[in-house]
Write a protein that holds these residues in place. Structure first.
Motif, PDB file in Angstrom:
ATOM      1  N   GLU A 143      15.509 -12.769  33.580  1.00  0.00           N
ATOM      2  CA  GLU A 143      16.475 -11.682  33.241  1.00  0.00           C
ATOM      3  C   GLU A 143      16.162 -10.442  34.328  1.00  0.00           C
ATOM      4  OE1 GLU A 143      16.332 -14.171  29.520  1.00  0.00           O
ATOM      5  OE2 GLU A 143      15.006 -13.447  30.951  1.00  0.00           O
ATOM      6  N   TRP A 144      14.850 -10.567  34.600  1.00  0.00           N
ATOM      7  CA  TRP A 144      14.573  -9.443  35.667  1.00  0.00           C
ATOM      8  C   TRP A 144      15.145  -9.578  36.989  1.00  0.00           C
ATOM      9  CZ3 TRP A 144       8.630  -7.939  34.809  1.00  0.00           C
ATOM     10  CH2 TRP A 144       8.398  -7.371  33.572  1.00  0.00           C
ATOM     11  N   LEU A 145      15.432 -10.840  37.225  1.00  0.00           N
ATOM     12  CA  LEU A 145      16.014 -11.163  38.638  1.00  0.00           C
ATOM     13  C   LEU A 145      17.554 -10.693  38.762  1.00  0.00           C
ATOM     14  CD1 LEU A 145      14.827 -14.847  39.898  1.00  0.00           C
ATOM     15  CD2 LEU A 145      14.183 -12.490  40.668  1.00  0.00           C
ATOM     16  N   LEU A 146      17.938 -10.809  37.394  1.00  0.00           N
ATOM     17  CA  LEU A 146      19.424 -10.339  37.496  1.00  0.00           C
ATOM     18  C   LEU A 146      19.477  -8.782  37.843  1.00  0.00           C
ATOM     19  CD1 LEU A 146      20.640 -12.488  34.315  1.00  0.00           C
ATOM     20  CD2 LEU A 146      20.927 -12.833  36.742  1.00  0.00           C
ATOM     21  N   ASP A 147      18.479  -8.208  37.686  1.00  0.00           N
ATOM     22  CA  ASP A 147      18.405  -6.788  37.897  1.00  0.00           C
ATOM     23  C   ASP A 147      18.540  -6.500  39.260  1.00  0.00           C
ATOM     24  OD1 ASP A 147      18.397  -6.110  35.257  1.00  0.00           O
ATOM     25  OD2 ASP A 147      16.312  -5.404  35.113  1.00  0.00           O
ATOM     26  N   LEU A 148      17.882  -7.269  40.236  1.00  0.00           N
ATOM     27  CA  LEU A 148      17.806  -6.992  41.513  1.00  0.00           C
ATOM     28  C   LEU A 148      19.325  -6.675  42.204  1.00  0.00           C
ATOM     29  CD1 LEU A 148      14.995  -9.492  42.766  1.00  0.00           C
ATOM     30  CD2 LEU A 148      14.808  -6.971  42.139  1.00  0.00           C
ATOM     31  N   PRO A 149      20.370  -7.401  41.879  1.00  0.00           N
ATOM     32  CA  PRO A 149      21.391  -7.031  42.555  1.00  0.00           C
ATOM     33  C   PRO A 149      22.254  -5.375  42.467  1.00  0.00           C
ATOM     34  CG  PRO A 149      21.915  -8.997  41.868  1.00  0.00           C
ATOM     35  CD  PRO A 149      20.498  -8.398  41.376  1.00  0.00           C
ATOM     36  N   LEU A 150      21.355  -4.788  41.237  1.00  0.00           N
ATOM     37  CA  LEU A 150      21.747  -3.627  40.873  1.00  0.00           C
ATOM     38  C   LEU A 150      21.465  -2.368  41.956  1.00  0.00           C
ATOM     39  CD1 LEU A 150      20.539  -3.382  37.040  1.00  0.00           C
ATOM     40  CD2 LEU A 150      22.806  -3.787  38.228  1.00  0.00           C
ATOM     41  N   MET A 151      20.434  -2.845  42.635  1.00  0.00           N
ATOM     42  CA  MET A 151      19.795  -1.989  43.754  1.00  0.00           C
ATOM     43  C   MET A 151      21.156  -1.621  44.899  1.00  0.00           C
ATOM     44  SD  MET A 151      16.851  -1.175  43.255  1.00  0.00           S
ATOM     45  CE  MET A 151      16.207  -0.472  45.020  1.00  0.00           C
ATOM     46  N   GLU A 152      22.039  -2.480  44.908  1.00  0.00           N
ATOM     47  CA  GLU A 152      23.159  -2.246  45.764  1.00  0.00           C
ATOM     48  C   GLU A 152      24.259  -1.681  45.283  1.00  0.00           C
ATOM     49  OE1 GLU A 152      23.799  -5.653  48.166  1.00  0.00           O
ATOM     50  OE2 GLU A 152      21.691  -5.636  49.138  1.00  0.00           O
ATOM     51  N   LYS A 153      24.247  -1.413  43.896  1.00  0.00           N
ATOM     52  CA  LYS A 153      25.565  -0.712  43.262  1.00  0.00           C
ATOM     53  C   LYS A 153      25.193   0.548  42.605  1.00  0.00           C
ATOM     54  CE  LYS A 153      26.612  -5.382  41.593  1.00  0.00           C
ATOM     55  NZ  LYS A 153      26.702  -6.256  40.539  1.00  0.00           N
ATOM     56  N   SER A 154      26.273   1.334  42.617  1.00  0.00           N
ATOM     57  CA  SER A 154      26.270   2.507  41.950  1.00  0.00           C
ATOM     58  C   SER A 154      26.746   2.385  40.597  1.00  0.00           C
ATOM     59  CB  SER A 154      27.393   3.634  42.555  1.00  0.00           C
ATOM     60  OG  SER A 154      28.915   2.916  42.167  1.00  0.00           O
ATOM     61  N   PHE A 155      26.294   3.446  39.756  1.00  0.00           N
ATOM     62  CA  PHE A 155      26.604   3.638  38.178  1.00  0.00           C
ATOM     63  C   PHE A 155      28.171   3.204  37.987  1.00  0.00           C
ATOM     64  CE2 PHE A 155      28.054   5.674  34.389  1.00  0.00           C
ATOM     65  CZ  PHE A 155      27.164   5.079  33.578  1.00  0.00           C
ATOM     66  N   PHE A 258      20.840   5.572  35.341  1.00  0.00           N
ATOM     67  CA  PHE A 258      20.857   4.291  35.818  1.00  0.00           C
ATOM     68  C   PHE A 258      20.041   4.387  37.142  1.00  0.00           C
ATOM     69  CE2 PHE A 258      23.348   1.859  39.195  1.00  0.00           C
ATOM     70  CZ  PHE A 258      23.521   0.535  38.569  1.00  0.00           C
ATOM     71  N   GLU A 259      20.056   5.332  38.007  1.00  0.00           N
ATOM     72  CA  GLU A 259      19.449   5.678  39.215  1.00  0.00           C
ATOM     73  C   GLU A 259      18.051   5.450  38.856  1.00  0.00           C
ATOM     74  OE1 GLU A 259      20.570   5.048  42.117  1.00  0.00           O
ATOM     75  OE2 GLU A 259      22.535   5.031  41.352  1.00  0.00           O
ATOM     76  N   ALA A 260      17.489   6.213  37.886  1.00  0.00           N
ATOM     77  CA  ALA A 260      16.012   6.062  37.637  1.00  0.00           C
ATOM     78  C   ALA A 260      15.683   4.650  37.161  1.00  0.00           C
ATOM     79  CB  ALA A 260      15.945   7.153  36.315  1.00  0.00           C
ATOM     80  N   TYR A 261      16.374   3.955  36.459  1.00  0.00           N
ATOM     81  CA  TYR A 261      16.080   2.765  36.124  1.00  0.00           C
ATOM     82  C   TYR A 261      15.782   1.781  37.318  1.00  0.00           C
ATOM     83  CZ  TYR A 261      16.305  -1.999  33.958  1.00  0.00           C
ATOM     84  OH  TYR A 261      16.354  -3.411  33.825  1.00  0.00           O
TER      85      TYR A 261
END
Length: 473
Positions: A143-155, A258-261
């Motif tokens: 599930e942590w891997l699914l977080d990595l694409p968040l790095m390139e997304k805005s809220f 979201f950015e802090a996460y």
């Protein structure tokens, strides 16, 4: 901030380069990542792999073991002082004791170092005598891997994607309570912390409902595995519909959190752990998804494609220590193959390959070697054939987890053509037209092992040969 990130990256690059030079000159290290989504069997896989590398009697497909070039294998303290140790001894006791049971799943990152003393594989390299190869196993939730694409997304991008997915017919039932709570909120109003906590809790409940239904693709992954971040602002936000975001508003604060996460959770995981992996196992409970139905199969396909996007597949070189390692080999392993008669293992492997075709092609194109296998890290069943309607029915028999009673299972014949499953799943079918697929939860077997033998398994030796065999020559 950017200058600090660059300086931090350069410093870590120098440190990694020094570590890489030490490995090249002295004892080589294989850093093996083991991940998978919930209930895919990470803990059991690592425990059985280590036990079978220490006692190699059941590892004939691992060439270094078959040739008796591994003279000994022993555990050592893991190199990362800030990472918890994988509780190998506790998990092995749970699996092999007088009353065996499945160990508790790990819900955070952990690590274990297994050192192998290996004789050289040919007369030229053998002139240097035996060498030590360190296998550093890093266990982390998929599930942590699914977080990595968040790095390139805005809220805003993330919110729009999650809200659109939540209104899909497959997820709408699970999302209904959260969407109802969202209807009562006004994102443009001044932040009210109880209201923020209510929305975050409703969103977390939605993620939990999806996971309970067998659906795989959800992020942020830490919402269901918060650890010591439980209740922190970094985990107290949720997607919001588009609208005004005045200063001090709920929307403004959720965007900040979201950015802090990303800064406090996602980036450190990538920097400190994920970016250092050079071999990877992705465990997949494909049978569980098939049993759950077409929506779960399609959701799994999308999730695994997204997971692979987080990898940096390709060959490593001496520059990798500075530029960051790439994953050289990726094994996609369909677990619980012991729930099927061996006559269906080829069909399960073919389904696995088709399920991950897009992701696998992407990895192969970038130079990584990939392989799909149907495995069982611990074989919990035996095979039988029962008379059924005048024919022989292949079944597996094992001890049921809930009652301890013996039971036989024929889960249904998997199709020889994977498209029979993948096409309905992609088209949004709600259920299988022809038949369903059954599952049972088998308990670990009561073992009687000969000296020098690890726990019984299916193709764990082939998995090990693919992942580390080339480094044991």
């Amino acid at each position: 901030m950017i200058i600090n990130d660059i300086a931090d990256g350069l410093l870590r690059g120098v440190e990694d380069a020094q570590a890489g030079l030490r490995e090249a000159l002295f004892d080589p290290v294989i850093r093996l990542g083991v991940t998978g989504l919930s209930r895919s069997g990470k803990t059991v896989f690592i425990t059985s792999l280590v036990a079978n590398l220490m006692e190699r009697g059941r590892m004939p497909q691992l060439r270094a073991a078959a040739d008796e070039r591994i003279t000994t294998a022993y555990l050592q303290p893991q190199p990362d002082d800030a990472v918890p140790r994988f509780a190998f001894e506790d998990h092995l006791t749970a699996l092999t004791g007088p009353e065996p049971h499945w160990p508790e799943s790990t819900r955070a990152i952990s690590q274990l170092r297994l050192s192998l003393k290996v004789r050289r594989g040919n007369w030229v390299t053998g002139l240097g005598g035996p060498r030590t190869v360190h296998l550093d196993i890093v266990d982390y939730p998929g599930e942590w891997l699914l977080d990595l694409p968040l790095m390139e997304k805005s809220f805003r991008q993330w919110s729009d994607e999650v809200l659109a997915a939540a209104r899909d017919p497959v997820r709408a039932e699970h999302a209904a309570p959260w969407l109802a709570a969202l209807e009562e909120a006004d994102p443009a109003r001044k932040l009210d912390e109880p209201e923020a906590q209510r929305l975050a809790a409703a969103f977390t409940d939605y993620l939990g409902r999806m996971r309970a239904a067998g659906l795989s693709g959800f992020a942020p992954g830490r919402f269901l595995m918060p650890g010591d971040l439980a209740g922190s602002p970094a985990l107290t936000f949720a997607p919001l519909p588009a609208g005004a975001t005045p200063s001090g508003s709920l929307a403004k604060e959720f965007a900040r959190r979201f950015e802090a996460y990303k800064r406090l959770v996602v980036k450190p995981f990538f920097r400190d752990h994920f970016a250092r992996i050079d071999r990877q196992v992705v465990l997949v409970d494909a049978l569980g998804a098939i049993h759950a139905g077409p929506p779960a199969v399609e959701d799994l396909r999308v999730a695994m494609t997204n997971i692979l996007e987080a990898f940096r597949p390709g060959p490593n070189s001496w520059l990798s220590a500075i530029l960051g390692k790439r994953v050289e080999r990726i094994l996609f392993a369909a677990t619980k193959a012991d729930h099927l008669h061996h006559s269906q293992h080829a069909a399960l492997t073919a389904i696995m390959e088709a399920l991950l075709a897009d992701a696998k092609r992407r990895a192969d194109f970038k130079g990584a070697q990939t392989q799909a296998l149907a495995i069982a890290a611990i074989r919990a069943t035996v095979e039988q054939e029962l008379a059924h309607q005048g024919a022989k029915l292949p079944v597996v028999r094992g001890r049921l987890e809930d009652s301890g009673k013996e039971a036989a299972l024929h889960p249904g014949d998997l199709p020889s053509d994977p498209s029979a499953l993948l096409v309905p799943a992609r088209k949004g079918a709600a259920e299988w037209l022809d038949e369903g697929y059954s599952v049972m939860r088998f308990a670990p077997p009561v073992l009687s092992r000969a000296p020098g033998e690890g726990p019984p398994h299916i193709r764990l030796d082939r998995a090990a040969e693919f992942l580390i065999g080339d480094r044991l020559l």
